[in-house]
Scaffold this motif. Structure first.
Motif, short mmCIF file in Angstrom:
data_model
loop_
_atom_site.label_atom_id
_atom_site.label_comp_id
_atom_site.label_asym_id
_atom_site.label_seq_id
_atom_site.Cartn_x
_atom_site.Cartn_y
_atom_site.Cartn_z
N SER A 122 0.81 -1.22 0.00
CA SER A 122 0.00 0.00 0.00
C SER A 122 0.84 1.27 0.00
N HIS A 123 2.14 1.17 -0.31
CA HIS A 123 2.97 2.37 -0.34
C HIS A 123 4.11 2.21 -1.34
N ALA A 124 4.67 3.37 -1.72
CA ALA A 124 5.85 3.40 -2.59
C ALA A 124 6.84 4.41 -2.01
N VAL A 125 8.11 4.07 -2.07
CA VAL A 125 9.17 4.95 -1.59
C VAL A 125 9.86 5.54 -2.81
N LEU A 126 9.85 6.89 -2.92
CA LEU A 126 10.44 7.61 -4.04
C LEU A 126 11.69 8.33 -3.57
N ASP A 127 12.67 8.45 -4.48
CA ASP A 127 13.93 9.06 -4.10
C ASP A 127 14.50 9.82 -5.29
N TRP A 128 15.26 10.91 -5.02
CA TRP A 128 15.90 11.67 -6.07
C TRP A 128 17.10 12.41 -5.49
N ASP A 129 17.97 12.91 -6.35
CA ASP A 129 19.14 13.66 -5.88
C ASP A 129 18.71 15.03 -5.37
N GLU A 130 19.31 15.46 -4.29
CA GLU A 130 18.98 16.75 -3.71
C GLU A 130 19.43 17.89 -4.62
N VAL A 131 18.60 18.89 -4.75
CA VAL A 131 18.93 20.12 -5.49
C VAL A 131 19.33 21.17 -4.47
N SER A 132 20.53 21.72 -4.63
CA SER A 132 21.08 22.60 -3.59
C SER A 132 20.23 23.84 -3.36
N ASP A 133 19.60 24.38 -4.40
CA ASP A 133 18.82 25.62 -4.25
C ASP A 133 17.35 25.36 -3.94
N ALA A 134 16.98 24.11 -3.76
CA ALA A 134 15.57 23.80 -3.57
C ALA A 134 15.09 24.24 -2.20
N GLU A 135 13.90 24.86 -2.17
CA GLU A 135 13.24 25.14 -0.90
C GLU A 135 12.37 23.96 -0.48
N ASP A 136 11.73 23.31 -1.42
CA ASP A 136 10.98 22.08 -1.18
C ASP A 136 10.68 21.44 -2.54
N TYR A 137 9.94 20.34 -2.49
CA TYR A 137 9.61 19.62 -3.71
C TYR A 137 8.12 19.29 -3.70
N ILE A 138 7.55 19.25 -4.89
CA ILE A 138 6.17 18.81 -5.03
C ILE A 138 6.20 17.48 -5.78
N ILE A 139 5.58 16.46 -5.19
CA ILE A 139 5.42 15.19 -5.89
C ILE A 139 3.94 14.98 -6.14
N ARG A 140 3.65 14.26 -7.19
CA ARG A 140 2.25 13.97 -7.48
C ARG A 140 2.13 12.56 -8.05
N ARG A 141 0.93 11.98 -7.86
CA ARG A 141 0.68 10.62 -8.33
C ARG A 141 -0.72 10.55 -8.93
N ARG A 142 -0.87 9.54 -9.75
CA ARG A 142 -2.19 9.19 -10.26
C ARG A 142 -2.16 7.74 -10.70
N LYS A 143 -3.33 7.13 -10.66
CA LYS A 143 -3.42 5.78 -11.20
C LYS A 143 -3.17 5.83 -12.70
N GLN A 144 -2.45 4.85 -13.17
CA GLN A 144 -2.20 4.80 -14.61
C GLN A 144 -3.52 4.66 -15.35
N GLY A 145 -3.69 5.48 -16.38
CA GLY A 145 -4.92 5.47 -17.15
C GLY A 145 -5.93 6.50 -16.71
N THR A 146 -5.62 7.25 -15.63
CA THR A 146 -6.51 8.32 -15.17
C THR A 146 -5.84 9.66 -15.46
N THR A 147 -6.57 10.75 -15.28
CA THR A 147 -6.06 12.08 -15.61
C THR A 147 -5.88 12.98 -14.39
N THR A 148 -6.38 12.56 -13.25
CA THR A 148 -6.35 13.43 -12.07
C THR A 148 -5.14 13.11 -11.21
#
Length: 695
Positions: free
Chosen positions: A194-220
């Protein structure tokens, strides 16, 4: 010449030593009018700037004769960036050393006089490229500003000077805010039910990050904001493919969303209903039941531990220890546990919820349950669920809860056989003891030695066994085993029996041998449980041929005739190998020259005193008087000169005996027995009991 000035020019020819007249006047106006920056120029007849490269600026020039304005050419740089500058000289004379300087007006105030605006000082050959690195301050003003490059063979050029041998070029520089980059290496680190762990390289100038998800085949899309370079997206549906994107937020811009990556949650094909939720700050950290002892981390709503199993026996009861953990202030949480006892792939049947209780969110909650005897035999599912706000239901999803599934193996009732105590110990004298047998089946008893006897060779259920142990005279401990086993041989219990060793024994009987004057031979018996040796008698008138022996035996004493009128005695000592001694006393009468005392009597009897007497023996000048407690083996001996002696040191109301032998004889009289007074109530305060002759 001075910038932004009008000059007149004339020319004349020279022919040998003659000159022509000057020509008509022509007029020229120098450039530089209205430039807010100070003028800097000089003479550059034989060394000049021939090219400058900086960021995206790449300019090739020729001799500017002291100054060239290239502000129509621009280099673009970023705040906080570092850039290499290439400086290419030109010359038409022999190689020499050139001195380069570069200025940038970082605060765009139309001068180069502020701290840090002289960005480079470097030397180089007039025939080779010079270079250096220029760092753009993060605080530099954005927009277009001026960069000035100057070179001289006579030392480092200075600003705002208009003489000397130097060449100067001005350029435009545009300072921009760095763009907000996309994170690199955006990946799915791991996936659960029931979960997924996502990871990426840190961006030095980043204040924060926005992640988003949707079921494959949907638009929302569903969005979330995180501060770090990883995210755990929980409350996903099992066996579902999701799409994920990430965006970097910088102070003044964002990177836009990344390309899409996908992940498919686990749980496909599970025959049980799904149950999962959110467990950011409360989670299950440990489950213990029977042999199952699992320590876990935050499962972010659900973890499948069905690869971990415990055996549970039908009809037996088990303790359940459930551990919770939290990273916020402790509070109460709600536990529910189910076992699919009839193995029909649900937890809905009566009795399948085996535990329900509240407990601490940072500690252990303990309970127990009994496996119904009617349960199906074989593997089954156990579900452990912890709710933050209420008791969870077996198929609940989407709430604040953490769920873990385990396997259990339901077994038929166990046969048991227990024996207590596991060890028996007997003294050397032997004796009897008991064994308690607790069982639910039939059993047999076997012992492996003759010195142990168990009263029953078999039995059924629970019983008490009597164990008899024979006496033992050995000097080292001995052991044996009693084996009690179920009749099918599947359960075996063994009791070790230990018998302590006997004390070392060495005795002689009788301890005194009396020979007549003619001598002879006689034997005494030796009772022993060890090896022993016969010591030297120390006299020559009797001998013992045997020098050693083992265990029980006999020794013979050979006594020579006594030609002396006096009696004689001697001793010999037997010594045991493990300890102890025994002494044999040998006496022999002398040749008789006078009689044996007669008419022995005791009178003037008191509790602790008595007067003993006998008839005088003709020829005797002294007597040997011996007294002992009736029944004792030991005589107390005195030598006296009279036929009447008062003795003290007796015990009240006891029987004593005494005998007398004349010093000219070799035979004691027949003992005479008497009883001291003091029978009946008597205070035991009569002092010493050591016999002595009173004067």
């Amino acid at each position: 010449m001075t910038p932004c000035s009008t000059y007149e020019f004339q020319v004349r020819a020279q022919c040998g030593s003659d000159f022509s007249d000057f020509s008509n006047t022509i007029v020229a106006i120098t450039t530089g009018c209205g430039d807010p920056y100070c003028y800097t120029y000089g003479l550059s007849w034989d060394q000049w700037i021939e090219g400058v490269t900086f960021s995206d600026l790449n300019n090739s020039s020729s001799n500017g004769y002291g100054y060239t304005n290239f502000t129509n050419l621009n280099a673009t740089v970023e705040q906080g960036g570092g850039y290499n500058i290439g400086l290419n000289p030109g010359t038409d004379v022999a190689s020499t050393t050139l001195y380069w300087r570069v200025w940038i007006d970082f605060n765009n105030d139309n001068d180069f006089g502020d701290a840090g605006e002289q960005v480079l000082s470097v030397t180089g050959s007039s025939t080779a490229l010079a270079s250096g690195n220029i760092d753009i301050p993060a605080s530099a003003s954005t927009g277009t500003t001026r960069m000035r490059v100057a070179v001289s063979p006579d030392g480092y050029p200075t600003l705002c000077t208009t003489n000397g041998d130097k060449d100067v070029e001005d350029y435009s520089v545009t300072i921009i805010t760095p763009p907000c980059p996309l994170p690199d290496n955006f990946v799915v680190e791991s996936v659960g039910v029931s979960h997924a762990v996502l990871d990426w390289d840190e961006v030095s100038d980043a204040e924060d990050y926005i992640i988003r998800r949707r079921k494959q085949g949907t638009t929302t899309w569903v969005e979330g904001t995180v501060a770090s370079s990883s995210a755990i997206w929980a409350n996903c549906e099992p066996c579902t493919t999701y799409e994920f994107q990430v965006l970097t937020n910088c102070s003044n811009s964002n990177s836009g969303f990344s390309n899409t990556i996908t992940a498919t949650t686990q749980g496909c094909g599970d025959s049980y209903c799904y149950s999962y939720g959110l467990s950011w700050d409360h989670w299950i950290s440990g489950v213990n039941v029977a042999s199952l002892a699992n320590t876990s981390a935050n499962g972010y709503g659900y973890t499948d531990y069905t690869n971990i199993s415990a055996n549970l026996t039908k009809g037996d009861s088990y303790t359940l220890n459930l551990t919770a953990e939290t990273d916020i202030a402790p509070a109460s949480i709600y536990w529910s546990v189910w076992v699919d006892f009839n193995n029909d792939n649900d937890f809905a049947d009566a009795g399948e919820q085996v535990f329900s209780a509240t407990g601490p969110s940072n500690g252990i909650t303990t309970g127990s349950f009994t496996v119904p005897s009617a349960s199906a035999t074989g593997p089954a599912r156990m579900r452990v669920s912890m709710g933050r706000d209420a008791y969870p239901a077996p198929c609940e999803t989407g709430s604040w809860l953490d769920v873990e599934d385990y396997s259990v193996n339901l077994l038929a009732p166990n046969l048991f056989l227990n024996v207590s105590p596991p060890n028996l110990s007997f003294p050397a004298s032997g004796g009897s003891s008991s064994l308690m047998v607790s069982s639910n089946t039939s059993w047999t008893v076997v012992d492996d030695t003759a010195w142990i006897i168990v009263n029953s060779p078999n039995g059924s259920g629970s019983s008490t066994l009597n164990v008899d142990c024979s006496p033992y005279t050995g000097l080292v401990p001995r052991t044996a085993n009693i084996t009690i086993a179920t009749t099918d041989g599947l359960i075996v219990r063994q009791v070790q029996v230990t018998q302590q060793p006997a004390d070392p024994l060495l005795e002689i009987s009788p301890a005194v041998l009396n020979f007549g004057a003619n001598g002879g031979s006689a034997s005494v018996n030796v009772t022993s449980n060890q090896d022993w040796v016969v010591g030297s008698p120390g006299v020559s008138w009797f001998q013992i041929p045997m020098t050693s022996g083992t265990g029980n035996g006999a020794i013979t004493v050979q006594c020579n005739p006594n030609t002396n009128n006096n009696s004689r005695s001697g001793t010999v000592t037997l010594t045991g190998s493990s300890g102890g001694t025994a002494t044999l006393t040998v006496t022999q009468q002398g040749n008789q020259i006078c009689g044996t005392p007669q008419a022995l009597s005791a009178n003037t009897l008191q509790p602790t005193r008595a007067t003993v007497s006998w008839e005088a023996v003709n020829g005797a000048t002294a007597y040997s008087l011996e007294v002992r407690l009736l029944g004792s083996n030991t005589w107390e001996s005195f030598t006296v000169a009279t036929t009447q002696v008062e003795l003290s040191g007796f015990a009240p109301c006891e029987f004593y005996e005494f005998r007398v032998m004349a010093n000219c004889g070799n035979t004691f009289s027949v003992p005479y027995t008497f009883q001291t007074e003091g029978c009946g109530p008597y205070c035991d305060s009569y002092g010493m009991r050591s016999l002595q002759v009173l004067d």
